[in-house]
Design an enzyme around this catalytic site. Structure first.
Site, mmCIF file in Angstrom:
data_model
loop_
_atom_site.group_PDB
_atom_site.id
_atom_site.type_symbol
_atom_site.label_atom_id
_atom_site.label_comp_id
_atom_site.label_asym_id
_atom_site.label_seq_id
_atom_site.Cartn_x
_atom_site.Cartn_y
_atom_site.Cartn_z
ATOM 1 N N ARG A 26 -1.351 -8.229 13.723
ATOM 2 C CA ARG A 26 -1.896 -7.306 12.728
ATOM 3 C C ARG A 26 -2.689 -8.056 11.657
ATOM 4 O O ARG A 26 -3.719 -7.570 11.181
ATOM 5 C CB ARG A 26 -0.758 -6.478 12.095
ATOM 6 C CG ARG A 26 -0.229 -5.427 13.050
ATOM 7 C CD ARG A 26 1.195 -5.012 12.726
ATOM 8 N NE ARG A 26 1.297 -4.223 11.512
ATOM 9 C CZ ARG A 26 2.433 -4.059 10.833
ATOM 10 N NH1 ARG A 26 3.551 -4.646 11.244
ATOM 11 N NH2 ARG A 26 2.454 -3.325 9.773
ATOM 12 N N ARG A 52 11.247 -4.617 5.311
ATOM 13 C CA ARG A 52 10.811 -3.244 4.999
ATOM 14 C C ARG A 52 11.625 -2.231 5.799
ATOM 15 O O ARG A 52 11.932 -2.431 6.969
ATOM 16 C CB ARG A 52 9.334 -3.088 5.358
ATOM 17 C CG ARG A 52 8.858 -1.628 5.293
ATOM 18 C CD ARG A 52 7.395 -1.517 5.062
ATOM 19 N NE ARG A 52 6.593 -1.849 6.231
ATOM 20 C CZ ARG A 52 5.258 -1.847 6.216
ATOM 21 N NH1 ARG A 52 4.612 -1.528 5.116
ATOM 22 N NH2 ARG A 52 4.583 -2.178 7.302
ATOM 23 N N ARG A 89 10.337 0.017 11.186
ATOM 24 C CA ARG A 89 9.220 0.336 12.067
ATOM 25 C C ARG A 89 9.211 -0.604 13.260
ATOM 26 O O ARG A 89 9.454 -1.801 13.102
ATOM 27 C CB ARG A 89 7.905 0.200 11.292
ATOM 28 C CG ARG A 89 7.491 1.468 10.604
ATOM 29 C CD ARG A 89 6.317 1.257 9.696
ATOM 30 N NE ARG A 89 5.188 0.555 10.306
ATOM 31 C CZ ARG A 89 4.010 0.414 9.724
ATOM 32 N NH1 ARG A 89 3.799 0.937 8.528
ATOM 33 N NH2 ARG A 89 3.033 -0.246 10.318
ATOM 34 N N LYS A 133 0.832 -1.217 0.000
ATOM 35 C CA LYS A 133 0.000 0.000 0.000
ATOM 36 C C LYS A 133 0.864 1.264 0.000
ATOM 37 O O LYS A 133 0.596 2.206 -0.734
ATOM 38 C CB LYS A 133 -0.919 0.048 1.232
ATOM 39 C CG LYS A 133 -1.933 -1.062 1.313
ATOM 40 C CD LYS A 133 -2.917 -0.832 2.454
ATOM 41 C CE LYS A 133 -2.294 -0.862 3.838
ATOM 42 N NZ LYS A 133 -1.814 -2.176 4.297
ATOM 43 N N ARG A 175 -10.451 0.842 8.533
ATOM 44 C CA ARG A 175 -10.020 -0.521 8.851
ATOM 45 C C ARG A 175 -11.108 -1.301 9.569
ATOM 46 O O ARG A 175 -10.913 -2.474 9.873
ATOM 47 C CB ARG A 175 -8.787 -0.460 9.758
ATOM 48 C CG ARG A 175 -7.438 -0.650 9.040
ATOM 49 C CD ARG A 175 -6.377 -0.529 10.103
ATOM 50 N NE ARG A 175 -5.094 -1.080 9.803
ATOM 51 C CZ ARG A 175 -4.061 -0.367 9.368
ATOM 52 N NH1 ARG A 175 -4.197 0.897 9.085
ATOM 53 N NH2 ARG A 175 -2.892 -0.939 9.208
HETATM 54 P P1 AMP Z 1 -0.100 1.254 9.125
HETATM 55 O O1 AMP Z 1 1.029 2.233 8.944
HETATM 56 O O2 AMP Z 1 -1.284 1.577 8.246
HETATM 57 O O3 AMP Z 1 0.339 -0.173 9.018
HETATM 58 O O4 AMP Z 1 -0.617 1.449 10.623
HETATM 59 C C1 AMP Z 1 0.207 1.179 11.739
HETATM 60 C C2 AMP Z 1 -0.639 0.945 12.971
HETATM 61 O O5 AMP Z 1 -1.408 2.130 13.267
HETATM 62 C C3 AMP Z 1 -1.683 -0.160 12.847
HETATM 63 O O6 AMP Z 1 -1.144 -1.451 13.100
HETATM 64 C C4 AMP Z 1 -2.702 0.266 13.904
HETATM 65 O O7 AMP Z 1 -2.224 -0.036 15.209
HETATM 66 C C5 AMP Z 1 -2.700 1.787 13.762
HETATM 67 N N1 AMP Z 1 -3.708 2.235 12.773
HETATM 68 C C6 AMP Z 1 -3.471 2.800 11.552
HETATM 69 N N2 AMP Z 1 -4.624 3.063 10.915
HETATM 70 C C7 AMP Z 1 -5.621 2.627 11.723
HETATM 71 C C8 AMP Z 1 -7.038 2.590 11.622
HETATM 72 N N3 AMP Z 1 -7.685 3.031 10.528
HETATM 73 N N4 AMP Z 1 -7.744 2.082 12.669
HETATM 74 C C9 AMP Z 1 -7.124 1.638 13.782
HETATM 75 N N5 AMP Z 1 -5.795 1.614 13.935
HETATM 76 C C10 AMP Z 1 -5.041 2.109 12.923
#
Ligand code: AMP
Length: 216
Positions: free
Chosen positions: A172, A128, A161, A17, A91
């Protein structure tokens, strides 16, 4: 006048993504709204939202809907006439319904769903690396930076990360399958969903996305 693009990009962690978002933003001039980036920025600025979100993110859990929805709603309201690309939001079904409610005037125009099998995601996630400054994303195997450990765009030192571990990925992925995957059907019923095989080359995936967004 060109049609305003309000796009959602979804898919499991490691599906690509972030990489595809960078390409979409460059080509289509939309604003990149990544909820994960918003949380990481809040964490590094030690804001109240950041402190609350950190406890969930560190465990690989979703941040509560109320916190997330308000954050994204505010970011969308600042886009004005510019189209946007939502990356990592919604999400959950509750988030998707809230999004539909606050975008009634200018609704989502397409949903890109990048598919990838769970078994292929571990390797992608542990290799990553990301730029903490501009958010660019790299992969030590498939998308190396030009200079080892340094961001091509802004020359900042790349980092891994904190939640890109095998352990956190398991949690996740569980959250993805139980909370986020139902959105595939939700958007499919609305005729907005376009699914793409994320295990293809980066450029092949992007060609397919471009065709969808150009309405070809
Ligand atoms: P990402 O960078 O999109 O993988 O997001 C990293 C982390 O942020 C996720 O594993 C969640 O803990 C939190 N997070 C990001 N977007 C959301 C969302 N829409 N709803 C809930 N938690 C989120």
């Amino acid at each position: 006048m060109e049609k305003k693009l309000n796009i959602i990009i979804m898919g499991p962690p490691g599906a690509g993504k972030g990489t595809q978002s960078e390409l979409i933003v460059k080509k289509f001039g939309v604003k990149h709204l990544s909820s994960g980036d918003m949380f990481r920025e809040a964490i590094s600025n030690k804001t109240p939202i950041g402190l609350e979100a950190k406890s969930y993110i560190d465990k690989g859990l979703l941040v509560p809907d109320s916190v997330t929805i308000n954050l994204v709603k505010e970011a969308i309201s600042k886009c004005g006439k510019q189209g946007y690309l939502l990356d990592g939001f919604p999400r959950t079904l509750i988030q998707a319904e809230a999004l539909a409610e606050f975008t009634k005037e200018s609704p989502i125009t397409s949903v890109i769903n990048i598919e990838a099998d769970d078994s292929k995601l571990v390797e992608r996630i542990v290799s990553r690396r990301v730029c903490p400054h501009c958010g660019a994303s790299y992969n030590l195997i498939s998308k190396k930076p030009l200079v080892d450990g340094i961001c091509d765009n802004c020359h900042t030192k790349l980092v891994q990360r904190a939640d890109d571990t095998e352990e956190s990925l398991k949690t996740r992925l569980k959250a993805y399958h139980s909370m986020t995957q139902p959105l595939v059907e939700y958007y499919s019923k609305q005729g907005l969903l376009h699914s793409i095989d994320g295990l293809q080359n980066i450029s092949v995936v992007f060609d397919e996305i471009s065709k969808i967004l150009e309405g070809k």
